[in-house]
Motif scaffolding. Structure first.
Motif, PDB file in Angstrom:
ATOM      1  N   PRO A  26       0.838  -1.211   0.000  1.00  0.00           N
ATOM      2  CA  PRO A  26       0.000   0.000   0.000  1.00  0.00           C
ATOM      3  C   PRO A  26       0.874   1.263   0.000  1.00  0.00           C
ATOM      4  O   PRO A  26       1.751   1.413   0.846  1.00  0.00           O
ATOM      5  CB  PRO A  26      -0.805  -0.128   1.292  1.00  0.00           C
ATOM      6  N   GLY A  27       0.694   2.104  -0.982  1.00  0.00           N
ATOM      7  CA  GLY A  27       1.429   3.362  -1.066  1.00  0.00           C
ATOM      8  C   GLY A  27       2.831   3.268  -1.627  1.00  0.00           C
ATOM      9  O   GLY A  27       3.540   4.275  -1.694  1.00  0.00           O
ATOM     10  N   TYR A  28       3.248   2.061  -2.036  1.00  0.00           N
ATOM     11  CA  TYR A  28       4.609   1.910  -2.548  1.00  0.00           C
ATOM     12  C   TYR A  28       4.690   0.737  -3.515  1.00  0.00           C
ATOM     13  O   TYR A  28       4.067  -0.304  -3.305  1.00  0.00           O
ATOM     14  CB  TYR A  28       5.586   1.655  -1.398  1.00  0.00           C
ATOM     15  N   MET A  29       5.455   0.919  -4.582  1.00  0.00           N
ATOM     16  CA  MET A  29       5.775  -0.200  -5.456  1.00  0.00           C
ATOM     17  C   MET A  29       7.159   0.011  -6.053  1.00  0.00           C
ATOM     18  O   MET A  29       7.680   1.126  -6.062  1.00  0.00           O
ATOM     19  CB  MET A  29       4.712  -0.424  -6.535  1.00  0.00           C
ATOM     20  N   TYR A  46       3.280   6.639  -3.476  1.00  0.00           N
ATOM     21  CA  TYR A  46       2.097   7.321  -3.981  1.00  0.00           C
ATOM     22  C   TYR A  46       0.978   7.374  -2.944  1.00  0.00           C
ATOM     23  O   TYR A  46       0.928   6.580  -2.011  1.00  0.00           O
ATOM     24  CB  TYR A  46       1.576   6.621  -5.240  1.00  0.00           C
ATOM     25  N   ASP A  47       0.118   8.358  -3.135  1.00  0.00           N
ATOM     26  CA  ASP A  47      -1.176   8.430  -2.468  1.00  0.00           C
ATOM     27  C   ASP A  47      -2.109   9.134  -3.442  1.00  0.00           C
ATOM     28  O   ASP A  47      -1.770   9.265  -4.627  1.00  0.00           O
ATOM     29  CB  ASP A  47      -1.092   9.130  -1.099  1.00  0.00           C
ATOM     30  N   THR A  48      -3.232   9.596  -2.993  1.00  0.00           N
ATOM     31  CA  THR A  48      -4.191  10.211  -3.918  1.00  0.00           C
ATOM     32  C   THR A  48      -3.792  11.622  -4.340  1.00  0.00           C
ATOM     33  O   THR A  48      -4.394  12.176  -5.259  1.00  0.00           O
ATOM     34  CB  THR A  48      -5.604  10.249  -3.307  1.00  0.00           C
ATOM     35  N   MET A  49      -2.770  12.185  -3.714  1.00  0.00           N
ATOM     36  CA  MET A  49      -2.372  13.553  -4.032  1.00  0.00           C
ATOM     37  C   MET A  49      -1.003  13.668  -4.699  1.00  0.00           C
ATOM     38  O   MET A  49      -0.708  14.676  -5.330  1.00  0.00           O
ATOM     39  CB  MET A  49      -2.357  14.406  -2.749  1.00  0.00           C
ATOM     40  N   LEU A  50      -0.150  12.644  -4.543  1.00  0.00           N
ATOM     41  CA  LEU A  50       1.236  12.781  -4.984  1.00  0.00           C
ATOM     42  C   LEU A  50       1.820  11.428  -5.378  1.00  0.00           C
ATOM     43  O   LEU A  50       1.575  10.420  -4.707  1.00  0.00           O
ATOM     44  CB  LEU A  50       2.077  13.385  -3.844  1.00  0.00           C
TER      45      LEU A  50
END
Length: 108
Positions: A26-29, A46-50
């Motif tokens: 979640p939030g990283y790959m 990542y998230d929904t803004m950046l």
């Protein structure tokens, strides 16, 4: 867009240029590109803004640090710019699909 939609857009965007997602949390790959004798690996937070893309490591791309300045083969930067562009297109498509499904539009 949701975190799930952003993650899907990233996966689709990197895959368009031959990158393979090798790790996903979640939030990283992490994604790897094997192109001829060159290998590049990037981390994507990542998230929904950046969305942030950072260099992890590479093979045959002449990465070095001299006097505090990081240098790498010019093709790496082209590959990253292509990935950024393709992820952006996927995000736009996902947003368009979402707007179409909800029957709303941000356009007047």
């Amino acid at each position: 867009l949701t975190d799930k939609t952003v993650a899907k857009s990233i996966r689709l965007g990197v895959a368009q240029r031959g990158w393979v997602v090798s790790r996903q949390d979640p939030g990283y790959m992490e994604a790897t590109l094997n192109l001829r004798s060159h290998v590049a690996r990037i981390g994507i937070t990542y998230d929904t803004m950046l969305i942030q893309i950072r260099y992890i490591d590479s093979t045959n791309l002449d990465f070095e640090v001299k006097k505090g300045v990081r240098r790498i083969h010019g093709n790496y930067l082209k590959w990253i710019n292509n990935v950024v562009h393709d992820i952006g297109l996927q995000l736009q498509s996902a947003e368009f699909d979402l707007e179409g499904a909800s029957g709303t539009s941000s356009q007047p």
